[in-house]
Design an enzyme around this catalytic site. Sequence first.
Site, PDB file in Angstrom:
ATOM      1  N   GLU A  10       8.632   3.053   4.203  1.00  0.00           N
ATOM      2  CA  GLU A  10       8.271   1.801   3.630  1.00  0.00           C
ATOM      3  C   GLU A  10       9.256   0.556   3.073  1.00  0.00           C
ATOM      4  OE1 GLU A  10       4.490   1.979   1.442  1.00  0.00           O
ATOM      5  OE2 GLU A  10       5.281   0.609  -0.166  1.00  0.00           O
ATOM      6  N   ASP A 102      -3.139  -5.181  -6.379  1.00  0.00           N
ATOM      7  CA  ASP A 102      -3.369  -4.712  -7.831  1.00  0.00           C
ATOM      8  C   ASP A 102      -3.969  -6.321  -8.362  1.00  0.00           C
ATOM      9  OD1 ASP A 102      -2.665  -2.419  -8.289  1.00  0.00           O
ATOM     10  OD2 ASP A 102      -0.476  -2.879  -7.935  1.00  0.00           O
ATOM     11  N   HIS A 262       5.064   9.699   4.642  1.00  0.00           N
ATOM     12  CA  HIS A 262       5.456   8.152   4.423  1.00  0.00           C
ATOM     13  C   HIS A 262       6.342   8.012   3.122  1.00  0.00           C
ATOM     14  CE1 HIS A 262       4.496   3.831   4.938  1.00  0.00           C
ATOM     15  NE2 HIS A 262       4.473   3.745   3.730  1.00  0.00           N
TER      16      HIS A 262
HETATM   17  C1  LIG Z   1       0.000   3.296   0.468  1.00  0.00           C
HETATM   18  C2  LIG Z   1      -0.207   2.335  -0.628  1.00  0.00           C
HETATM   19  C3  LIG Z   1       0.538   1.005  -0.148  1.00  0.00           C
HETATM   20  C4  LIG Z   1      -0.033   0.049  -1.150  1.00  0.00           C
HETATM   21  N1  LIG Z   1       0.842  -1.269  -0.703  1.00  0.00           N
HETATM   22  C5  LIG Z   1       0.795  -2.316  -1.564  1.00  0.00           C
HETATM   23  C6  LIG Z   1       1.235  -3.366  -1.166  1.00  0.00           C
HETATM   24  O1  LIG Z   1       1.810  -3.862  -0.277  1.00  0.00           O
HETATM   25  N2  LIG Z   1       0.797  -4.740  -2.089  1.00  0.00           N
HETATM   26  C7  LIG Z   1       0.157  -4.195  -3.281  1.00  0.00           C
HETATM   27  O2  LIG Z   1      -0.120  -5.479  -4.160  1.00  0.00           O
HETATM   28  N3  LIG Z   1      -0.361  -3.199  -3.732  1.00  0.00           N
HETATM   29  C8  LIG Z   1       0.052  -2.157  -2.761  1.00  0.00           C
HETATM   30  N4  LIG Z   1      -0.426  -0.881  -3.385  1.00  0.00           N
HETATM   31  C9  LIG Z   1      -0.997  -0.806  -4.512  1.00  0.00           C
HETATM   32  C10 LIG Z   1      -2.654  -1.034  -4.306  1.00  0.00           C
HETATM   33  O3  LIG Z   1      -2.866  -2.408  -3.782  1.00  0.00           O
HETATM   34  C11 LIG Z   1      -3.540  -0.641  -5.722  1.00  0.00           C
HETATM   35  O4  LIG Z   1      -3.360   0.550  -5.893  1.00  0.00           O
HETATM   36  C12 LIG Z   1      -4.669  -1.347  -5.842  1.00  0.00           C
HETATM   37  O5  LIG Z   1      -4.916  -1.568  -7.387  1.00  0.00           O
HETATM   38  C13 LIG Z   1      -5.936  -0.579  -5.033  1.00  0.00           C
HETATM   39  O6  LIG Z   1      -5.832  -1.166  -3.737  1.00  0.00           O
HETATM   40  P1  LIG Z   1      -6.627  -0.126  -2.810  1.00  0.00           P
HETATM   41  O7  LIG Z   1      -6.549  -0.705  -1.408  1.00  0.00           O
HETATM   42  O8  LIG Z   1      -6.519   1.235  -2.967  1.00  0.00           O
HETATM   43  O9  LIG Z   1      -8.120  -0.691  -3.286  1.00  0.00           O
HETATM   44  P2  LIG Z   1      -9.554  -0.114  -3.210  1.00  0.00           P
HETATM   45  O10 LIG Z   1      -9.759   0.858  -2.283  1.00  0.00           O
HETATM   46  O11 LIG Z   1     -10.326  -1.254  -2.962  1.00  0.00           O
HETATM   47  O12 LIG Z   1     -10.206   0.589  -4.813  1.00  0.00           O
HETATM   48  C14 LIG Z   1      -9.759  -0.088  -5.904  1.00  0.00           C
HETATM   49  C15 LIG Z   1     -10.258   0.364  -6.938  1.00  0.00           C
HETATM   50  O13 LIG Z   1     -11.886  -0.081  -6.891  1.00  0.00           O
HETATM   51  C16 LIG Z   1     -12.621   0.981  -6.864  1.00  0.00           C
HETATM   52  N5  LIG Z   1     -13.798   0.656  -5.854  1.00  0.00           N
HETATM   53  C17 LIG Z   1     -13.363   0.756  -4.342  1.00  0.00           C
HETATM   54  N6  LIG Z   1     -14.872  -0.011  -3.804  1.00  0.00           N
HETATM   55  C18 LIG Z   1     -15.620   0.181  -4.850  1.00  0.00           C
HETATM   56  C19 LIG Z   1     -16.945  -0.526  -4.709  1.00  0.00           C
HETATM   57  N7  LIG Z   1     -17.695  -0.630  -3.756  1.00  0.00           N
HETATM   58  N8  LIG Z   1     -17.572  -0.222  -6.098  1.00  0.00           N
HETATM   59  C20 LIG Z   1     -16.893   0.000  -7.256  1.00  0.00           C
HETATM   60  N9  LIG Z   1     -15.671   0.363  -7.216  1.00  0.00           N
HETATM   61  C21 LIG Z   1     -14.939   0.252  -6.174  1.00  0.00           C
HETATM   62  C22 LIG Z   1     -11.628   2.142  -6.496  1.00  0.00           C
HETATM   63  O14 LIG Z   1     -12.253   3.253  -6.759  1.00  0.00           O
HETATM   64  C23 LIG Z   1     -10.453   1.730  -7.196  1.00  0.00           C
HETATM   65  O15 LIG Z   1     -10.592   2.222  -8.529  1.00  0.00           O
HETATM   66  C24 LIG Z   1      -0.315   0.175  -2.405  1.00  0.00           C
HETATM   67  C25 LIG Z   1      -0.870   1.611  -2.713  1.00  0.00           C
HETATM   68  C26 LIG Z   1      -0.683   2.471  -1.773  1.00  0.00           C
HETATM   69  C27 LIG Z   1      -1.221   3.865  -1.964  1.00  0.00           C
END
Ligand SMILES: Cc1cc2nc3c(=O)[nH]c(=O)nc-3n(C[C@H](O)[C@H](O)[C@H](O)COP(=O)(O)OP(=O)(O)OC[C@H]3O[C@@H](n4cnc5c(N)ncnc54)[C@H](O)[C@@H]3O)c2cc1C
Length: 285
Positions: A10, A102, A262
């Site tokens: 990454e 985030d 990764h």
């Molecule tokens: C491999 C990896 C790469 C990343 N790359 C980036 C990046 O490039 N840029 C960046 O800004 N951040 C990045 N992040 C961080 C990530 O964006 C944050 O952790 C963010 O807060 C959550 O993203 P997510 O896609 O996991 O969200 P989601 O899967 O949508 O989850 C977010 C939160 O909402 C909750 N949730 C999900 N669906 C529902 C629902 N239907 N109802 C109620 N609650 C729900 C989940 O339990 C969780 O607490 C990365 C994280 C990882 C692990």
Amino acid sequence: MSSAPNFSFELFPPRTPEGAARLPVVIRELAAARPQYFSITHGAGGSDQEGTYETLLAVVAHSGVEAAPHLTCVGSTRDNVAAHLDRYRAAGVKRIVALRGDLPATAMSAAAPGEFHYASELVSFIRERHGDWFRIEVAAYPEMHPQAASPGQDFENFRRKVEAGADAAITQLFYNADAYFDFMERCARAGITIPIVPGIMPITSYASITRFTGGCGADLPRWVRLRLEELQFDKAALLDFGLGVVTRLCETLIKNGAPGLHIYTINQAEPTLRLCRELALTAHA
Ligand SMILES: Cc1cc2nc3c(=O)[nH]c(=O)nc-3n(C[C@H](O)[C@H](O)[C@H](O)COP(=O)(O)OP(=O)(O)OC[C@H]3O[C@@H](n4cnc5c(N)ncnc54)[C@H](O)[C@@H]3O)c2cc1C
């Protein structure tokens, strides 16, 4: 290790002119290890959309290795996300890391403002518009996402992303192999069979690793933290100790069935390449 696991690296879009000048060298050095692909982070709310695209072009120009942009949806409109997807597809991109991103510091709950609230909605949107063109990777949290109400609800939300069409997942960084194995067991019980690749961060400084782990809710074992604290002003010793910790973690993961690694390179080639040498990761199988 019996056979070489898949591994990917990454990168983030450089934030300084010095970082931008160094990027081609970093890409070429890392590419020499022959990762399966480079992924490129993307600021939530569209803060560095162009940076992701430019870094993607740099990966293509300097390595010939597949480039996979991250795409965050928090704060974005459907039109904006659609435009990104079209541009990536036109550039030949076949793999996307689909994320919520985030939340702005002002947000009070786990729900994101704007037209997308969760990554599962982004996965559905990509599938609706582009069918199976993109391989979609999503995030997984063996130690629970920090804003989740409970581990069980977080797991159900992970399942939503899989059901929406994710092909694979990459985990948040962790230093506790048992958290990953527990997550894998829960996946097996839930009938989730997509590959879930551990996200691995090499340890290069006491300050940065305590900041990263604190920020994402990852457990840094007490004994590791204490040793790093003690070694924080002896860079060579800290790097050696950190390499040992992360090498053992990766060996344990691979030996017990992790489908790959990764590596969060933080745009530094040497810590990642040292880890690859320790693990005898030389080429994508
Ligand atoms: C491999 C990896 C790469 C990343 N790359 C980036 C990046 O490039 N840029 C960046 O800004 N951040 C990045 N992040 C961080 C990530 O964006 C944050 O952790 C963010 O807060 C959550 O993203 P997510 O896609 O996991 O969200 P989601 O899967 O949508 O989850 C977010 C939160 O909402 C909750 N949730 C999900 N669906 C529902 C629902 N239907 N109802 C109620 N609650 C729900 C989940 O339990 C969780 O607490 C990365 C994280 C990882 C692990």
